[in-house]
Enzyme design. Structure first.
Site, PDB file in Angstrom:
ATOM      1  N   SER A 688      46.893  31.591 -20.344  1.00  0.00           N
ATOM      2  CA  SER A 688      47.641  32.766 -20.816  1.00  0.00           C
ATOM      3  C   SER A 688      47.413  33.072 -22.289  1.00  0.00           C
ATOM      4  O   SER A 688      47.831  34.127 -22.759  1.00  0.00           O
ATOM      5  CB  SER A 688      49.144  32.564 -20.561  1.00  0.00           C
ATOM      6  N   LYS A 731      58.946  33.836 -21.617  1.00  0.00           N
ATOM      7  CA  LYS A 731      58.154  34.259 -22.771  1.00  0.00           C
ATOM      8  C   LYS A 731      58.797  35.464 -23.480  1.00  0.00           C
ATOM      9  O   LYS A 731      58.850  35.512 -24.717  1.00  0.00           O
ATOM     10  CB  LYS A 731      56.729  34.610 -22.326  1.00  0.00           C
TER      11      LYS A 731
END
Length: 783
Positions: A688, A731
């Site tokens: 990511s 996140k």
């Protein structure tokens, strides 16, 4: 087919074939003899044996022999089950025998008594009908008058005499016959006929072996007889002692205890199998002296059987309104989690039983997984028990130890049910992802049966060795993340994710639960201490950086201690102590997290990324620099293999698209590129960070800064696509905590955006991208 007649007594002549040969000379033998197949007996020269002749051809052979010279050739069959053997069914070596007696029976069979004369070898069969006839040759024993043969003969005589004494199957006349034989060949035939030995050259070793076997058998029988005699003697004396005690009116030392246990077994409701085993164990206990070590083992086993809640359970309170009220009173927020738990309780109410998946609460530390399990038990009105699985490495912790081990105990499941005194409690299996495995077994594999609704109705603990019904137990598991959990075990779980708390949720939790609890624990009340919302908000923003509220509670506890000291120091002054935000520096020191909030990026080659960890989301920075070298790519910061590949992919993509992004790679071979992710002591991995790496590289190579208020996450491909990633909710919450205003997310993660709490969505604006070119346009400032 011919077999030995069990109604006759087998006799071996005392003089062997020397007497037989005196009556019939070998010269008078015919050239061709009728051959009789023997199924399971061997006739030796000098032996007398009864035979039962059953088949038609064999009976006719006997009739013709009686009418003639009474001589027959007897040969052992290769396969005993063949009724009418052919030449290929017979061995080559046999014996010439003479019929001494013959008796016909009404069922067309015949009984004959035969005497062995000479050993022969069949050379050629002359006819097969009506019975077998064959030519033969006589086999004579080798004569040897050497001293060695005489010594072997004498040793064999001695050994055989010892065997006759030890073996009850050998009669006295066999011993006399052996003493009267002087020819080694005749003596070997005698021994072979009585001991089933067939090789003369192995005679002495076989005799020695037979002698040792008989000696050992005699010793074993003697030892068994002594043991039985001692056991009988002890039993007799014990019974005498009991009789004397009864006559004197005295009871046995453990009679009261046995009576109490018997009453408990009769009164305790339990399955028939468990009651039967308990009764058998009680009988064994009654026969065991109290001083014996086995007595305490049996007594402990009975105690465990009687203490278990075989039929005892609590009645469920399936009031969904009350259950929802309890969940709301004990937990703030977590609306989706509460809805799923209420749905679970509704299914139980409709089905009246638990036959569904096991719930697994997954989330960062401190978000209330364990307390949620307790709230479910309160809502159902069931008893609650918690089993910590963290660090468990022994399978016996789940299934228990077998009773053969010293100090054996049941496993944690059975122990928990005994303490709960109910067969339908709510059992919380905490820290499922922390279970280990070593040479003692894998506890996760043992949990497969416990957590499988199709199997746990007959869970068998190694100690009890009795099936116990676990299907009524409501198991709830917790974990910080799913990756370490055994795949087969994970397949049996229904995962409910608990997200990190937002800033407003933490504020409400602190006001409703944390502050009142800490004030009570420190002997304070709201009349003594006041904590304004501004103080709590600053405490959340600058003194904690976590997904849950544990650190926040510790900081509140520290403030409560400071306040208690100050109040005691001023002798209980009536005015309440108000803890203003300005007091935090005095009481708690400098704020550790102020500088991390939305760091201003003032240089090229720095980008803000987002990462997921088991304890919640995190913000990380990617730093890139360029220096003279040989075109190498340096990667530092404890990066994993996947993250290193993402960095190589980013460099390759920008090199392939240099003309589009107006990047000059003409001197690429003269410079090295160094990519670093700070916090080098912390291992990092995953795809990511690809978007943040390519943004930092593009910033360095195009001399354009990355926007300070923008963070990003996403996997990249060589074609420039931005691919889906996980942990979007955590996140985005981390980005909101750090003061980020914009987040760049993969277009494939649009659905995950709606799982983000509304408070965080208001603070952060999301930009969904499909290609790296969109990332560079959104993330980099204009030139």
């Amino acid at each position: 087919m011919t077999s030995p007649d069990t109604e006759f007594i087998s006799i071996l002549g005392a003089t062997g074939d020397s007497e037989a040969s005196s009556r019939i000379s070998s010269r008078s033998l015919p050239d061709v003899l009728p051959i009789l197949g023997l199924s399971d007996i061997v006739i030796f020269p000098g032996a007398v044996a009864p035979l039962l002749v059953e088949t038609g051809p064999s009976v006719r052979l006997i009739d013709d022999a009686v009418a003639g010279d009474r001589l027959i050739g007897a040969v052992l069959q290769r396969r005993p089950e063949v009724a009418d053997p052919l030449p290929e069914d017979l061995h080559e070596v046999g014996c010439v025998m003479r019929m001494a007696k013959m008796m016909k029976l009404p069922d067309n069979t015949a009984r004959v008594l035969v005497e062995g004369l000479w050993r022969i070898r069949v050379k050629e069969f002359t006819s097969t009908a009506p019975y077998l006839c064959a030519k033969y040759e006589l086999l004579h024993d080798l004569t040897d008058d050497s001293i060695e043969v005489a010594a072997m003969m004498r040793t064999a005589q001695s050994q055989f005499q010892e065997i006759v004494k030890l073996s009850p199957a050998l009669s006295e006349h066999v011993r006399i016959a052996a003493l009267n034989l002087e020819d080694p060949g005749h003596f070997a035939d005698l021994i072979a006929a009585n001991l089933n030995l067939n090789l003369e050259d192995r005679l002495l070793p076989m005799l020695n072996r037979e002698h040792e076997v008989l000696n050992l058998s005699s010793k074993i029988q003697s030892d068994v007889a002594s043991s039985i005699a001692k056991t009988q003697r002890d039993f007799f004396l014990r019974e005498q002692m009991r009789a004397i005690q009864r006559e004197l009116g005295e009871s046995e030392p453990n009679s009261g205890e046995i009576k109490t246990l018997r009453e408990k077994i009769d009164q305790t409701p339990m399955p028939a199998e468990a009651k039967k085993v308990a009764g058998q164990e009680l009988e064994r206990l009654q026969q065991t002296p109290p001083v014996a070590a086995e007595y305490s083992v049996s007594r402990n086993y009975l105690d465990w059987i009687l203490a278990l809640p075989w039929e005892k359970e609590t009645e469920d309170k399936l009031d969904l309104v009350a259950a929802e009220r309890i969940l709301n009173e004990q937990h703030f927020g977590l609306a989706k989690v509460k809805d799923r738990l209420i749905e679970f309780l509704a299914v139980i109410k409709r089905r009246k039983q638990i036959k569904g998946p096991i719930l697994c609460l997954v989330g960062p530390p401190g978000v209330g997984k364990t307390s949620l399990g307790k709230s479910v038990s309160d809502a159902l009105g069931r008893k609650f028990a918690r089993i910590s699985l963290g660090g468990m490495r022994d399978e016996a912790e789940i299934r228990g130890h077998r009773r053969t081990y010293v100090g054996a105990l049941p496993g944690r499941i059975i122990q928990t049910l005994r303490r709960a005194e109910s067969r339908n409690p709510v059992v919380l299996l905490d820290e499922l992802d922390k279970v280990g495995a070593d040479f003692r077994g894998d506890p996760a594999a043992a949990l497969l049966e416990v957590l499988d609704p199709a199997q746990n109705h007959s869970f068998t603990d190694h100690y009890l060795d009795l099936p116990f019904d676990l299907s009524r137990v409501l198991f709830i598991t917790t974990a910080n993340w799913l990756e370490p959990i055994h795949p087969a075990l994970r397949d049996r779980l229904e995962v409910i994710e608990l997200p990190s708390y937002t800033e407003s949720e933490k504020l409400q939790i602190a006001k409703r639960y944390l502050v009142p609890r800490q004030l009570e624990e420190h002997g304070l009340t709201r009349m003594d201490v006041a904590l304004p919302d501004a103080t709590l908000r600053r405490l959340i923003q600058e003194y904690t950086r976590e997904a849950g509220v544990r650190q926040l509670e510790r900081e509140i506890a520290a403030l409560a201690r400071k306040a208690a000291r100050k109040i005691v120091g001023r002798n209980g002054h009536a005015r309440p102590l108000k803890l203003e935000p300005t007091f935090l520096k005095t009481y708690l020191g400098h704020a550790p997290f102020v500088s991390e909030t939305a760091e201003v990026i003032a240089e090229y080659g720095i980008a803000t990324g987002l990462a997921w960890t088991p304890v919640g989301g995190e913000v990380l920075y990617v730093e890139v620099t360029r220096m003279p070298g040989k075109g190498s790519l340096l990667l530092t910061g404890s990066l994993g293999d996947v993250m290193k590949e993402s960095a190589q992919t980013a460099v390759s993509y920008l090199r392939s698209q240099a003309r589009i992004f107006r990047i000059d790679f003409s001197d690429y071979g003269k410079h090295d590129i160094h990519i670093h992710v700070p916090a080098g002591a912390t291992p990092k991995d995953g795809p990511s960070a690809g978007v943040a790496i390519v943004a930092a590289l593009a910033s360095l190579l195009t001399r354009r800064r990355v926007r300070s208020d923008t963070a990003m996450t996403g996997e990249i491909s060589l074609r420039g696509r931005v691919l889906r990633v996980g942990g979007v909710k955590e996140k985005v919450l981390a980005a909101a905590r750090f003061g980020v205003k914009h987040v760049i997310l993969p277009d494939q993660n649009k659905a995950d955006w709606f799982d983000v709490p509304a408070e965080a969505r208001k603070k952060v604006k999301a930009h969904f991208v499909q290609h790296i070119s969109q990332v560079i346009r959104l993330a980099l400032e204009a030139k």
